[in-house]
Design a protein around this motif. Structure first.
Motif: not given
Ligand code: PCA
Length: 330
Positions: A71, A75, A79, A82, A84-85, A239
């Motif tokens: 990314f 971003e 990422a 959200g 995504q990673v 996350n």
């Protein structure tokens, strides 16, 4: 059909599922980072990843994707947010437009050496933890860059000499600083620095001896003014949902490795300051101790920017400054 045989078959089937799902628990986390492999931050993260894999007995692997390869820098935060990673690294003050607290470490002439930068992180961290928590993220560790110095083609004797220059900017604070100086800011990521100078998109920059040496700044500028304006940080965030999916033991492995990485990273950063300054000198950069006039001019702008920043940062900013002043007065 023999019932007990059936049960035995059932159990055999069940246990193989368990074995399979046991294997499926071994997780790989993709981790985007913005800076090249040879950057000490990236080296520190590679070490962190190794430690996590080893201490978790291979249950958690972290695959580092450096230099914005998975990314782009801009971003990475979203990422992770959200999902995504699960994990990523970015330059903390890059998101000061979301909340000024993230930019506390990039205020010109506020915290200008390692001791001050460490104290600033001490008071900034609880607020940063709360802000990231609201976005479903946990900051795992944060490491400072060496002090930010000035790279130019000509010798800079007063702030007037910076007027009209095309100035590389890596965050909103540098953009403001450039404008206050009458220079023209342009956003350029680290991997693009040599190209930006070569094509004339930028003519001057403020960054660490690390980034200056790694990007071979002697190829495109001549003077290095040791102004030590601030010490910005990178942060590694995870996350929350991804973190909670790990078993308790692996969670602890990650937290312990993160604490180690923060300690090791700050030590690497201090060592880097000395080593990379020497490399700049060895490669012919003209090392300039800034004139009193230049420093007075820069600090005057810095004072104004800190006042504006405090206004923007509201009660959190007020608390941060008060606590920081108390700590640094000790
Ligand atoms: N290097 C990075 C961030 C701060 C630093 O010293 C850069 O120049 O973008």
């Amino acid at each position: 059909m023999n019932v007990s045989k059936n049960i035995a078959a059932g159990i055999a089937g069940l246990s193989s599922t368990l074995i399979l799902s046991g294997a499926a628990f071994a997780v790989t986390w993709d981790m985007p980072t913005p800076y090249p492999d040879k950057t000490f931050h990236t080296q520190n993260i590679i070490e962190f990843a190794k430690e996590v894999e080893k201490k978790s007995g291979g249950e958690l692997k972290i695959k580092v994707h450096s230099a914005g390869s998975l990314f782009k820098h801009a971003e990475i935060k979203n990422a992770v947010r959200g999902g995504q990673v699960p994990i990523g690294e970015f330059f903390l003050s890059r998101i000061s437009n979301e909340n000024p607290i993230f930019g506390a470490d990039s205020q010109p002439f506020f915290a200008t050496n390692y001791d001050q930068a460490e104290k600033l992180w001490q008071v900034q961290k609880p607020i940063v933890v709360r802000l990231f928590d609201k976005e479903g993220m946990i900051p795992l560790f944060s490491v400072s860059w060496p002090p930010q110095n000035l790279y130019t083609r000509q010798e800079i004797k007063t702030v007037n000499d910076l007027k009209g220059l095309k100035f590389r900017a890596y965050n909103a604070t540098q953009e403001t600083l450039a404008r206050e100086l009458g220079a023209a800011p342009t956003a350029v990521e680290v991997p693009d620095i040599p190209q930006a100078f070569a094509t004339g998109r930028v003519e001057a920059m403020m960054t660490s001896p690390s980034t200056g040496a790694n990007s071979k700044s002697w190829d495109f500028v001549n003077y290095y003014s040791d102004i030590q304006a601030w010490l910005p940080k990178n942060v590694v965030v995870v996350n929350k949902r991804a973190f909670r999916k790990l078993d308790k033991k692996t969670q602890q492995v990650v937290l312990d490795a993160a604490a180690e990485a923060e300690k090791r990273g700050w030590e690497m950063s201090r060592a880097e300051t000395v080593a990379k300054t020497k490399i700049l000198e060895e490669n012919g950069m003209k090392m300039v101790h800034p004139s009193a006039e230049l420093m007075t001019g820069l600090k005057k702008i810095g004072d104004k920017m800190i006042l504006d920043w405090q206004k923007d940062a509201g009660p959190d900013g007020k608390k941060l400054v008060e606590e920081y002043r108390k700590l640094t007065a000790e």
